[in-house]
Design a protein around this motif. Structure first.
Motif, PDB file in Angstrom:
ATOM      1  N   PHE A  40       0.789  -1.281   0.185  1.00  0.00           N
ATOM      2  CA  PHE A  40      -0.416   0.271   0.001  1.00  0.00           C
ATOM      3  C   PHE A  40       1.083   1.318   0.037  1.00  0.00           C
ATOM      4  O   PHE A  40       2.181   1.940   0.488  1.00  0.00           O
ATOM      5  CB  PHE A  40      -0.928   0.651   1.282  1.00  0.00           C
ATOM      6  CG  PHE A  40      -2.137  -0.767   1.158  1.00  0.00           C
ATOM      7  CD1 PHE A  40      -3.157  -0.979   0.686  1.00  0.00           C
ATOM      8  CD2 PHE A  40      -2.103  -2.485   1.483  1.00  0.00           C
ATOM      9  CE1 PHE A  40      -4.528  -1.968   0.781  1.00  0.00           C
ATOM     10  CE2 PHE A  40      -2.451  -3.367   1.265  1.00  0.00           C
ATOM     11  CZ  PHE A  40      -3.923  -3.595   1.366  1.00  0.00           C
ATOM     12  N   ILE A  41       0.832   1.850  -1.220  1.00  0.00           N
ATOM     13  CA  ILE A  41       1.156   3.407  -0.891  1.00  0.00           C
ATOM     14  C   ILE A  41       0.270   4.664  -0.209  1.00  0.00           C
ATOM     15  O   ILE A  41      -0.604   4.901  -0.542  1.00  0.00           O
ATOM     16  CB  ILE A  41       1.552   3.939  -2.164  1.00  0.00           C
ATOM     17  CG1 ILE A  41       2.747   2.817  -3.237  1.00  0.00           C
ATOM     18  CG2 ILE A  41       2.136   5.023  -2.217  1.00  0.00           C
ATOM     19  CD1 ILE A  41       3.664   2.928  -2.177  1.00  0.00           C
ATOM     20  N   LEU A  42       0.773   4.838   0.801  1.00  0.00           N
ATOM     21  CA  LEU A  42      -0.591   5.898   2.157  1.00  0.00           C
ATOM     22  C   LEU A  42       0.085   7.446   2.136  1.00  0.00           C
ATOM     23  O   LEU A  42       1.165   7.586   1.562  1.00  0.00           O
ATOM     24  CB  LEU A  42       0.104   5.306   3.365  1.00  0.00           C
ATOM     25  CG  LEU A  42      -0.179   4.385   3.677  1.00  0.00           C
ATOM     26  CD1 LEU A  42      -0.986   4.082   5.044  1.00  0.00           C
ATOM     27  CD2 LEU A  42      -2.493   3.236   2.436  1.00  0.00           C
ATOM     28  N   VAL A  68      -9.475   6.104   5.973  1.00  0.00           N
ATOM     29  CA  VAL A  68     -10.135   6.824   6.621  1.00  0.00           C
ATOM     30  C   VAL A  68      -9.171   7.902   7.870  1.00  0.00           C
ATOM     31  O   VAL A  68      -8.371   6.960   8.427  1.00  0.00           O
ATOM     32  CB  VAL A  68     -11.664   6.720   7.480  1.00  0.00           C
ATOM     33  CG1 VAL A  68     -12.285   7.976   7.862  1.00  0.00           C
ATOM     34  CG2 VAL A  68     -12.614   5.657   7.160  1.00  0.00           C
ATOM     35  N   CYS A  69      -9.308   8.879   7.321  1.00  0.00           N
ATOM     36  CA  CYS A  69      -7.790   9.610   8.535  1.00  0.00           C
ATOM     37  C   CYS A  69      -9.335  11.062   9.202  1.00  0.00           C
ATOM     38  O   CYS A  69      -9.490  11.639   8.283  1.00  0.00           O
ATOM     39  CB  CYS A  69      -6.634  10.738   8.030  1.00  0.00           C
ATOM     40  SG  CYS A  69      -5.694  11.676   9.507  1.00  0.00           S
ATOM     41  N   TYR A  75      -9.975   8.261   1.843  1.00  0.00           N
ATOM     42  CA  TYR A  75      -8.788   7.717   0.551  1.00  0.00           C
ATOM     43  C   TYR A  75      -9.698   6.580   0.013  1.00  0.00           C
ATOM     44  O   TYR A  75     -10.868   6.187   0.304  1.00  0.00           O
ATOM     45  CB  TYR A  75      -7.785   7.835   1.153  1.00  0.00           C
ATOM     46  CG  TYR A  75      -7.181   9.041   1.661  1.00  0.00           C
ATOM     47  CD1 TYR A  75      -6.374  10.356   0.758  1.00  0.00           C
ATOM     48  CD2 TYR A  75      -7.225   9.066   2.665  1.00  0.00           C
ATOM     49  CE1 TYR A  75      -5.986  11.274   1.340  1.00  0.00           C
ATOM     50  CE2 TYR A  75      -6.886  10.501   3.273  1.00  0.00           C
ATOM     51  CZ  TYR A  75      -6.253  11.689   3.088  1.00  0.00           C
ATOM     52  OH  TYR A  75      -5.554  12.616   3.477  1.00  0.00           O
ATOM     53  N   GLU A  76      -9.780   6.653  -0.981  1.00  0.00           N
ATOM     54  CA  GLU A  76     -10.385   5.439  -1.993  1.00  0.00           C
ATOM     55  C   GLU A  76      -8.811   4.855  -2.153  1.00  0.00           C
ATOM     56  O   GLU A  76      -7.821   4.878  -2.221  1.00  0.00           O
ATOM     57  CB  GLU A  76     -11.016   5.626  -3.331  1.00  0.00           C
ATOM     58  CG  GLU A  76     -10.304   6.173  -4.270  1.00  0.00           C
ATOM     59  CD  GLU A  76     -11.419   6.235  -5.492  1.00  0.00           C
ATOM     60  OE1 GLU A  76     -12.660   5.359  -5.515  1.00  0.00           O
ATOM     61  OE2 GLU A  76     -11.151   7.312  -6.282  1.00  0.00           O
ATOM     62  N   PHE A  77      -8.521   3.029  -2.940  1.00  0.00           N
ATOM     63  CA  PHE A  77      -7.489   2.904  -3.010  1.00  0.00           C
ATOM     64  C   PHE A  77      -7.612   1.865  -4.522  1.00  0.00           C
ATOM     65  O   PHE A  77      -8.932   1.757  -4.776  1.00  0.00           O
ATOM     66  CB  PHE A  77      -6.913   0.829  -2.210  1.00  0.00           C
ATOM     67  CG  PHE A  77      -6.550   1.358  -1.116  1.00  0.00           C
ATOM     68  CD1 PHE A  77      -5.520   1.835  -0.401  1.00  0.00           C
ATOM     69  CD2 PHE A  77      -7.605   1.072   0.193  1.00  0.00           C
ATOM     70  CE1 PHE A  77      -5.076   1.649   0.877  1.00  0.00           C
ATOM     71  CE2 PHE A  77      -7.363   1.625   1.855  1.00  0.00           C
ATOM     72  CZ  PHE A  77      -5.834   1.264   1.607  1.00  0.00           C
ATOM     73  N   VAL A 121      -2.853   1.858  -4.228  1.00  0.00           N
ATOM     74  CA  VAL A 121      -2.290   3.316  -4.412  1.00  0.00           C
ATOM     75  C   VAL A 121      -3.694   4.337  -3.415  1.00  0.00           C
ATOM     76  O   VAL A 121      -4.774   4.244  -4.082  1.00  0.00           O
ATOM     77  CB  VAL A 121      -1.693   4.495  -5.138  1.00  0.00           C
ATOM     78  CG1 VAL A 121      -1.629   5.717  -5.560  1.00  0.00           C
ATOM     79  CG2 VAL A 121      -0.625   3.648  -6.151  1.00  0.00           C
ATOM     80  N   ALA A 122      -3.487   5.171  -2.700  1.00  0.00           N
ATOM     81  CA  ALA A 122      -4.154   5.710  -1.677  1.00  0.00           C
ATOM     82  C   ALA A 122      -4.702   7.347  -1.967  1.00  0.00           C
ATOM     83  O   ALA A 122      -3.924   7.810  -2.803  1.00  0.00           O
ATOM     84  CB  ALA A 122      -4.404   6.089  -0.440  1.00  0.00           C
TER      85      ALA A 122
END
Length: 433
Positions: A40-42, A68-69, A75-77, A121-122
Motif C-alpha cells: 500500500f502507498i499511503l 479514513v483519517c 481515501y480510496e485504493f 495507491v490511496a
C-alpha cells in the motif's frame, strides 16, 4: 639455474575473503505461507490515527476497503498491477533500526518477497459519493409514481446503507469525520434546522452542478493518456482520404504553353513547313514528356483526414467523457441515467449541439466510406472472378489441344513437318481456265 617453488599465499587469501563476503551478503528469507502480503502507498499527510475500514461501494454497494483519517479525510485504493503474462514480485527490505546497523546484515533486517505484484495507491475520495445512495434511496408515495423525498437527519439517511461488514457507524463517532460527511451532504442537499440538528433532503440540481464542476476540472487538466486515446481521439477520428500532390504541375503548364506559342514562318515551303512542324511537334512532345516525368517524380501521395474536429468539439468531448466516467464509477445506475439526461440531454446543463452536429457528420461520412469500400470490394471480386474464368478457359483450350495432338496419328504429325512453301495447293489445279 635453481628452481623456486611458488606457494601462492595471496591467491588463497583473496579466495577466502571473497567467500566470506559472499556469505555476509546473503540474506535468508523465511518461507511464506498463506495469502501474500499487499503493498500500500499511503498519503504522507495522513496521520497515525488513520485506519483502513470497510464501507459499501457507492456504485455497487459491495463491501470495499477505504482509508479514513479523522483529520485529512477519506481515501480510496486504486489498484495498479502488471499484466498477468508478465510475472513480477516485490522485494521489500525494512530500514535498519539504528544508524550503526546496515541494510543487508543478515535475516534480522526484515527483508521479504511478495509473490503478488499489485500496488494499491490511496487517492482522495469525496465523501458525498459514499452517502449518495442513502440520499437517493426513496420510495414513491401511495397513489403517485413520483418519488417523494423527506427531510431526515444524517443518521436516518446513513441507516439506509448496508450495515453488513461496514465500519460506517464507528467512523461517524469521530468528530472530524462526521463534520466532513455532513458538510458534503449539505453541498448537494436542501437543509433545514430542527432544534440543534440539521435535516437533509437531496437536491438533484445541486448534485448535478457538483459533479459538473468535478468533470470540468478533470477535463481542463487533461484526461489520462489511455482515456484520451480511447474516448476522445478514437471517437472523433474521421476516415482517411487519399490525396496525390503534384509539385511540378506549373512547370508542365509553362512548358506546354511555350511549345504551343512557337511562331511558324510564312515564307517557308510546304515541305519545309511540314518538316518544321514535325520538328516542333517532336521537340514539344519531348519537352512535355520530360516535364511529365519530372512531375511524376515529384508527385507525393499523402493521407489526410476527411473531417477535422475543432478545438471546441474536442473540449466538449473531453467534458462529456469526464462526466460519464464519474457517473459510471461513483453513482448508482438509476441516478446516473437521470444525471446524464440533465447534463447532455435536450435543454440540459451544457449545450452539446456543436459536438452532436460533428458526430452526425462523422457518422454519415463513415457510412459513405463503408459503402464505397463495399462497392470497391465487390468490383474487385467481380474482376477476380472474370480473371479466374479467363484463366480456366485458357487452361481448358490448352488441355483440348493436348488431347487433339495425342489423338493424331504418326503420319499426320510427319506430314505437318513437311515444308510446303514452294508447292501449289490442290485447289489450284481445279480452277477454271
Amino acid at each position: 639455474m635453481a628452481r623456486t617453488r611458488s606457494t601462492k599465499p595471496s591467491t588463497a587469501a583473496s579466495t577466502t575473503d571473497s567467500e566470506s563476503s559472499k556469505s555476509k551478503s546473503k540474506i535468508t528469507l523465511a518461507p511464506t505461507t498463506g495469502e501474500p502480503p499487499k503493498v500500500f502507498i499511503l498519503p504522507s499527510r495522513a496521520t497515525s490515527n488513520a485506519r483502513i475500514v470497510t464501507l459499501p461501494n457507492p456504485r455497487s454497494s459491495q463491501p470495499s476497503r477505504y482509508l479514513v483519517c479523522p483529520e485529512t479525510g477519506i481515501y480510496e485504493f486504486t489498484k495498479v498491477a502488471a499484466p498477468k503474462t508478465v510475472p513480477r514480485s516485490w522485494l521489500i527490505e525494512a530500514a535498519p533500526a539504528s544508524k550503526e546497523a546496515k541494510i543487508g546484515d543478515g535475516a534480522g533486517s526484515g527483508a521479504q518477497v511478495t509473490m503478488g505484484s499489485e500496488l494499491f495507491v490511496a487517492t482522495t475520495l469525496d465523501p458525498l459519493f459514499l452517502v449518495l445512495p442513502a440520499l437517493a434511496d426513496v420510495k414513491a408515495s401511495k397513489g403517485s409514481d413520483e418519488p417523494k423525498r423527506l427531510f431526515l437527519s444524517s443518521d436516518d439517511h446513513l441507516d439506509k446503507l448496508p450495515q453488513e461488514s461496514s465500519h460506517l457507524s464507528e467512523i461517524m463517532r469521530w468528530d472530524g469525520t462526521r463534520r466532513l460527511i455532513e458538510s458534503r451532504m449539505g453541498a448537494i442537499c436542501d437543509t433545514v434546522e430542527a432544534g440543534d440538528e440539521s435535516m437533509f433532503r437531496l437536491n438533484e440540481a445541486k448534485l448535478l452542478d457538483a459533479i459538473f464542476k468535478k468533470a470540468k476540472k478533470l477535463s481542463e487538466n487533461g484526461l489520462p493518456p489511455s482515456m484520451e486515446e480511447k474516448f476522445v481521439k478514437k471517437v472523433l477520428e474521421a476516415p482517411l482520404m487519399h490525396r496525390v500532390v503534384r509539385t511540378a504541375e506549373s512547370q508542365v503548364n509553362n512548358s506546354t504553353d511555350s511549345g504551343a506559342s512557337t511562331p511558324q514562318p510564312d515564307s517557308a515551303t510546304s515541305q519545309s513547313t511540314v518538316s518544321t512542324a514535325d520538328t516542333d511537334a517532336s521537340s514539344a512532345s519531348q519537352a512535355s514528356t520530360a516535364a511529365t516525368s519530372t512531375a511524376e517524380e515529384q508527385a507525393e501521395e499523402s493521407f489526410v483526414s476527411a473531417l477535422e474536429a475543432s478545438p471546441e468539439v474536442v473540449k466538449q468531448q473531453r467534458l462529456k467523457t469526464a462526466f460519464g466516467f464519474i457517473c459510471a464509477s461513483y453513482v448508482t445506475p438509476a441516478l446516473a441515467d437521470n444525471l446524464q439526461r440533465g447534463f447532455s440531454g435536450a435543454g440540459g446543463l451544457v449545450d452539446f449541439s456543436l459536438l452532436n452536429d460533428y458526430l452526425a457528420s462523422l457518422e454519415k461520412l463513415r457510412s459513405e466510406t463503408m459503402a464505397v469500400r463495399a462497392q470497391d470490394y465487390s468490383r474487385k471480386r467481380n474482376l477476380d472472378e472474370e480473371e479466374d474464368e479467363a484463366r480456366m478457359e485458357k487452361k481448358r483450350k490448352m488441355e483440348e489441344e493436348k488431347k487433339k495432338k495425342a489423338s493424331e496419328s504418326r503420319a499426320v504429325r510427319e506430314l505437318k513437318k513437311v515444308n510446303t512453301s514452294g508447292m501449289k495447293k490442290l485447289s489450284h489445279f481445279f480452277q477454271k481456265k
